[in-house]
Scaffold this motif. Sequence first.
Motif, short mmCIF file in Angstrom:
data_model
loop_
_atom_site.label_atom_id
_atom_site.label_comp_id
_atom_site.label_asym_id
_atom_site.label_seq_id
_atom_site.Cartn_x
_atom_site.Cartn_y
_atom_site.Cartn_z
N UNK A 191 0.97 -1.12 0.15
CA UNK A 191 0.02 0.00 0.04
C UNK A 191 0.99 1.27 -0.05
N UNK A 192 0.45 2.35 -0.86
CA UNK A 192 1.28 3.32 -0.95
C UNK A 192 1.38 4.19 0.67
N UNK A 193 2.68 4.56 0.99
CA UNK A 193 2.83 4.99 2.34
C UNK A 193 1.99 6.08 2.69
N UNK A 194 1.41 6.20 3.93
CA UNK A 194 0.45 6.89 4.46
C UNK A 194 1.71 8.13 5.31
N UNK A 195 0.96 9.06 5.78
CA UNK A 195 1.63 9.92 6.61
C UNK A 195 1.79 9.52 8.08
N UNK A 196 0.87 8.59 8.69
CA UNK A 196 1.32 8.00 9.97
C UNK A 196 0.51 6.49 9.84
N UNK A 197 1.04 5.82 11.01
CA UNK A 197 0.47 4.64 11.24
C UNK A 197 -0.86 4.54 11.95
N UNK A 198 -1.65 3.76 11.72
CA UNK A 198 -2.89 3.69 12.41
C UNK A 198 -2.96 2.80 13.79
N UNK A 199 -1.99 1.78 13.66
CA UNK A 199 -1.81 0.89 14.93
C UNK A 199 -0.91 1.50 15.93
N UNK A 200 -1.57 1.57 17.07
CA UNK A 200 -0.92 2.17 18.32
C UNK A 200 -0.51 1.40 19.46
N UNK A 201 -1.11 0.43 19.67
CA UNK A 201 -0.87 -0.43 20.66
C UNK A 201 -0.56 -1.82 20.65
N UNK A 202 0.31 -2.21 19.55
CA UNK A 202 0.83 -3.47 19.42
C UNK A 202 -0.13 -3.95 18.19
N UNK A 203 0.29 -5.12 17.42
CA UNK A 203 -0.41 -5.71 16.52
C UNK A 203 -0.85 -7.24 16.72
N UNK A 204 -1.45 -7.56 15.75
CA UNK A 204 -2.29 -9.07 15.88
C UNK A 204 -1.38 -10.15 15.60
N UNK A 205 -0.28 -9.87 15.07
CA UNK A 205 0.74 -10.96 14.64
C UNK A 205 1.20 -11.63 15.87
N UNK A 206 2.04 -12.84 15.59
CA UNK A 206 2.61 -13.73 16.57
C UNK A 206 3.59 -12.62 17.28
N UNK A 207 3.32 -12.96 18.70
CA UNK A 207 4.01 -12.00 19.70
C UNK A 207 3.73 -10.63 19.69
N UNK A 208 2.49 -10.09 19.27
CA UNK A 208 2.05 -8.74 19.23
C UNK A 208 2.85 -8.15 18.02
N UNK A 209 3.51 -8.73 17.16
CA UNK A 209 3.97 -7.85 15.96
C UNK A 209 2.97 -7.25 15.15
N UNK A 210 3.23 -6.35 14.31
CA UNK A 210 2.11 -5.62 13.56
C UNK A 210 1.84 -6.49 12.21
N UNK A 211 0.70 -6.91 11.65
CA UNK A 211 0.43 -7.15 10.41
C UNK A 211 0.02 -6.32 9.40
N UNK A 212 0.03 -6.53 8.11
CA UNK A 212 -0.34 -5.43 7.21
C UNK A 212 -1.55 -4.84 7.63
N UNK A 213 -2.43 -5.69 7.83
CA UNK A 213 -4.02 -5.21 8.21
C UNK A 213 -3.91 -4.35 9.37
N UNK A 214 -3.03 -4.33 10.01
CA UNK A 214 -3.21 -3.55 11.44
C UNK A 214 -2.83 -1.90 11.31
N UNK A 215 -2.41 -1.88 10.04
CA UNK A 215 -1.76 -0.57 9.62
C UNK A 215 -3.18 0.13 8.71
N UNK A 216 -4.15 -0.35 8.41
CA UNK A 216 -5.25 0.27 7.60
C UNK A 216 -6.35 0.42 8.60
#
Length: 325
Positions: A191-216
Amino acid sequence: MTIGKIAWDDTVLPFQLDLSDIRGRVARLDGVLNGILAQHDYPEPIEALVAEMTLLTALIGETMKLRWKLSLQVQTRGALRMIATDYFAPEAEGEPARIRAYASYDPDLVTKAPAYDQLEDGYFAVLIDQGPGTTPYQGITPLAGGALARCAESYFAQSEQIPTRFELNFGNVPQADGSFHWRAGGVMLQHMPKASPFAKDGGTGEGGLLRPEDLLRDDDDGENWRRVNFHLDTVDELELIGPDLPPTDLLVRLYHEENPRVFDAQPVRFGCTCSEDRVRQSLSIYSAKDIAHMTTPEGLVTADCQFCGAHYELDPQTVGFEADK
């Protein structure tokens, strides 16, 4: 099924889906991969991991405004100790990029388990070096997700905060003469870069890692990302590596409703930068006493390139900072 050499092998095709604000790459590797793997006699699981890393390197390297070198590394405590790959930017417009790779492993620990199971407790790293006068960049993410492609997605989510997806296929396929030949192909979406991420409190991936869907957000961007990935989920493994479907036709099949726009393909080749001068430079920090400890019974200082297998034999009197001039 046998697969022969085809016109779009060893290329990376950039494309853009303007209606979805998503860019991507389609890569097909043949000679590059065999040039790399032919230098070594890796066990099959290690070969598969090197193939996957090489394909990721080709896709990621082409996306960057690179002036010199991109490196990917995986280091673990498992049977696989390390994989290192380098992507060297084209030296001039129209020239190929160059890729090299090698792996180190413990042969006593390699099993017949799936390739990713040869990894344990490690990390995936991306290093960007733009050449002399610049500060190299390094980003690291833990190994997670069950595939090196998932690790790369995690890196982009964590370090770059850009939603990224890889769909890869690679294997040692039979040829008409009965021999086997490595091929690889894959698609990268971003996805073309955005000005800032939308995930603030960790992600839904293994060990709390961010996944692509967490940023949209759950808005048009999120819907576009889900739709484009839904179509990528329909790709057949054989469509990724050829031989009958050119990358442009693959894009039309997957994304004809997105009005895909393609750019000039970037050729890639197997290539190494090792040389006798570089070996001498690496030895220039050692004293004559140090060099004496490196000298073989035959009276030579030897060095082997781990990437391409080149062997160098040097006169010990001519290397080190106390060398005879």
